[in-house]
Scaffold this motif. Structure first.
Motif, short mmCIF file in Angstrom:
data_model
loop_
_atom_site.label_atom_id
_atom_site.label_comp_id
_atom_site.label_asym_id
_atom_site.label_seq_id
_atom_site.Cartn_x
_atom_site.Cartn_y
_atom_site.Cartn_z
N THR A 1 0.85 -1.20 0.00
CA THR A 1 0.00 0.00 0.00
C THR A 1 0.88 1.25 0.00
O THR A 1 0.68 2.17 -0.77
CB THR A 1 -0.91 0.02 1.25
OG1 THR A 1 -1.68 -1.19 1.28
CG2 THR A 1 -1.83 1.22 1.26
N HIS B 1 1.74 3.57 -3.42
CA HIS B 1 1.53 5.02 -3.36
C HIS B 1 2.81 5.77 -3.77
O HIS B 1 2.76 6.71 -4.57
CB HIS B 1 1.11 5.38 -1.94
CG HIS B 1 0.91 6.84 -1.70
ND1 HIS B 1 -0.33 7.44 -1.73
CD2 HIS B 1 1.80 7.83 -1.42
CE1 HIS B 1 -0.19 8.73 -1.48
NE2 HIS B 1 1.09 9.00 -1.29
N ASP C 1 -2.83 7.59 -4.38
CA ASP C 1 -3.64 6.51 -3.80
C ASP C 1 -4.33 5.72 -4.90
O ASP C 1 -4.36 4.49 -4.89
CB ASP C 1 -4.73 7.09 -2.88
CG ASP C 1 -4.19 7.47 -1.51
OD1 ASP C 1 -3.04 7.12 -1.21
OD2 ASP C 1 -4.93 8.11 -0.76
N ILE D 1 -3.16 1.79 -5.60
CA ILE D 1 -3.98 0.62 -5.27
C ILE D 1 -4.07 -0.31 -6.49
O ILE D 1 -4.10 -1.54 -6.35
CB ILE D 1 -5.38 1.04 -4.73
CG1 ILE D 1 -6.09 -0.15 -4.09
CG2 ILE D 1 -6.25 1.67 -5.78
CD1 ILE D 1 -7.40 0.20 -3.40
N MET E 1 -0.61 -2.09 -6.68
CA MET E 1 -0.42 -3.16 -5.70
C MET E 1 -1.20 -4.39 -6.12
O MET E 1 -0.73 -5.52 -5.95
CB MET E 1 -0.77 -2.70 -4.27
CG MET E 1 -2.23 -2.76 -3.87
SD MET E 1 -2.52 -2.20 -2.15
CE MET E 1 -2.30 -3.73 -1.23
N PRO F 1 -5.68 -5.86 -2.70
CA PRO F 1 -5.88 -4.42 -2.49
C PRO F 1 -6.78 -4.09 -1.30
O PRO F 1 -6.77 -2.97 -0.82
CB PRO F 1 -6.51 -3.94 -3.80
CG PRO F 1 -7.07 -5.15 -4.45
CD PRO F 1 -6.25 -6.32 -3.98
N SER G 1 -5.26 -2.38 1.69
CA SER G 1 -4.98 -0.94 1.74
C SER G 1 -5.96 -0.23 2.67
O SER G 1 -5.59 0.69 3.39
CB SER G 1 -5.01 -0.33 0.34
OG SER G 1 -6.32 -0.37 -0.17
N TRP H 1 -4.97 1.77 6.26
CA TRP H 1 -5.35 3.13 6.67
C TRP H 1 -6.14 3.13 7.96
O TRP H 1 -6.07 4.07 8.74
CB TRP H 1 -6.11 3.85 5.54
CG TRP H 1 -5.13 4.29 4.50
CD1 TRP H 1 -4.98 3.77 3.24
CD2 TRP H 1 -4.13 5.29 4.65
NE1 TRP H 1 -3.94 4.40 2.60
CE2 TRP H 1 -3.41 5.33 3.43
CE3 TRP H 1 -3.76 6.16 5.68
CZ2 TRP H 1 -2.34 6.21 3.23
CZ3 TRP H 1 -2.69 7.04 5.47
CH2 TRP H 1 -2.01 7.05 4.26
N LEU I 1 -10.86 5.03 -1.03
CA LEU I 1 -10.22 3.74 -1.37
C LEU I 1 -11.26 2.64 -1.53
O LEU I 1 -11.14 1.79 -2.41
CB LEU I 1 -9.20 3.36 -0.30
CG LEU I 1 -7.85 4.05 -0.41
CD1 LEU I 1 -6.98 3.71 0.80
CD2 LEU I 1 -7.12 3.64 -1.68
#
Ligand code: ZN
Length: 286
Positions: free
Chosen positions: A123, A127, A192, A196, A199, A206, A209, A213, A242
């Motif tokens: 994550t 980014h 972001d 995502i 990743m 994903p 992620s 957060w 997200l």
């Protein structure tokens, strides 16, 4: 005649603008970049040498390898796999990471405790890789060139102090080495959004992620302010956003092979630093 000249210079400016516009991958946003790519890469390289030259690299070979492995997978899945990517793990309690133009990335050991597993780290690295690929540093330098008016491409070097003073912050670095400054809200959201997807393409789930957060928020609630992108957008907004981006990222993830799921769990969440437990594969398909 004068009028004609003015029109002509306006046309020239518009042409320059069009010529200098690039489209960011994944988000397909038009962005203005006024410095040549080679110059941007050289700046990133020089700033990276300075930043990492004074910092202490992690002495833990397993964690260093982990950052390298996840970073390389994401870089390979990005829209600029051929950059001269570097991923360094810096020994510091700071919960931060940064990326410089040309694919120079650094992660601080402090953020690993929030990352917890490879997908959490993905994550962060997704980014950061996104900042480099979307060329956010070069975009900010270009904005400065316009704002300061009459700045030429030749002025964009770190060799004199006056230029350093605006170039370093434009690259996301503070005047004092070791401090990273946030990019704009738009740059952060875009990183972001691209991150995502990267990743997921790299084989990391994903959905982690969102959990990353959430952990980050908890840490904030505990009165220990995390520094990684803590300024903007607000973490609530970020998590909501997200979640909106998840279906698209999950589509990419379904198509990806091999899948690593959450990857290895590398730190015991409860006791933060120091106690590294042996790698454990979590629900991933290797
Ligand atoms: Zn960022």
């Amino acid at each position: 005649m004068k009028r004609g000249l003015r029109d002509l210079s306006l046309v020239f400016l518009i042409l320059l603008f069009i010529a200098a516009c690039v489209t960011t991958p994944v988000t397909q946003r038009e962005a203005l970049i006024l410095i040549p790519f080679e110059q941007e890469v050289a700046l990133g390289d020089q700033a990276y040498r300075e930043m990492t030259g004074t910092a202490k690299e992690s002495a833990d070979p397993r964690l260093r390898e982990l950052v390298l492995r996840v970073g390389r997978r994401i870089a390979a899945a990005s829209d600029m796999p051929d950059l001269n990517w570097e991923f360094k793990l810096i020994e510091s309690d700071t919960q931060n990471a940064f990326a410089l133009p040309g694919g120079k990335v650094a992660v601080y050991t402090g953020i690993l405790k929030v990352a917890e597993n490879e997908a959490g780290l993905a994550t962060v690295l997704g980014h950061e890789v996104a900042h480099a690929v979307a060329r956010h540093g070069a975009q900010r330098i270009s904005q400065q060139m316009l704002l300061q008016g009459g700045l030429t491409v030749a002025a964009v070097t770190l060799s004199n102090q006056r230029n350093r003073n605006w170039i370093m912050p434009a690259l996301g670095l503070g005047a004092t080495v070791g401090i990273t400054l946030p990019f704009s809200r738009m740059n952060e959201s875009e990183a972001d959004e691209i991150g995502i997807v990267y990743m997921a393409r790299a084989g990391y789930d994903p959905r982690e992620s969102v959990r990353f957060w959430q952990r980050f928020n908890q840490l904030k609630g505990s009165g220990q302010p995390p520094e990684f992108l803590s300024t903007h957008p607000s973490d609530e907004t970020r998590i909501t956003r997200l979640k909106e981006l998840l279906p698209k990222a999950m589509d990419e993830y379904q198509k990806t092979n091999p899948k690593f799921g959450e990857g290895d769990l590398f730190l015991r969440p409860a006791d933060l630093f120091g106690d590294v437990i042996p790698p454990k594969v979590q629900g991933g398909i290797k």
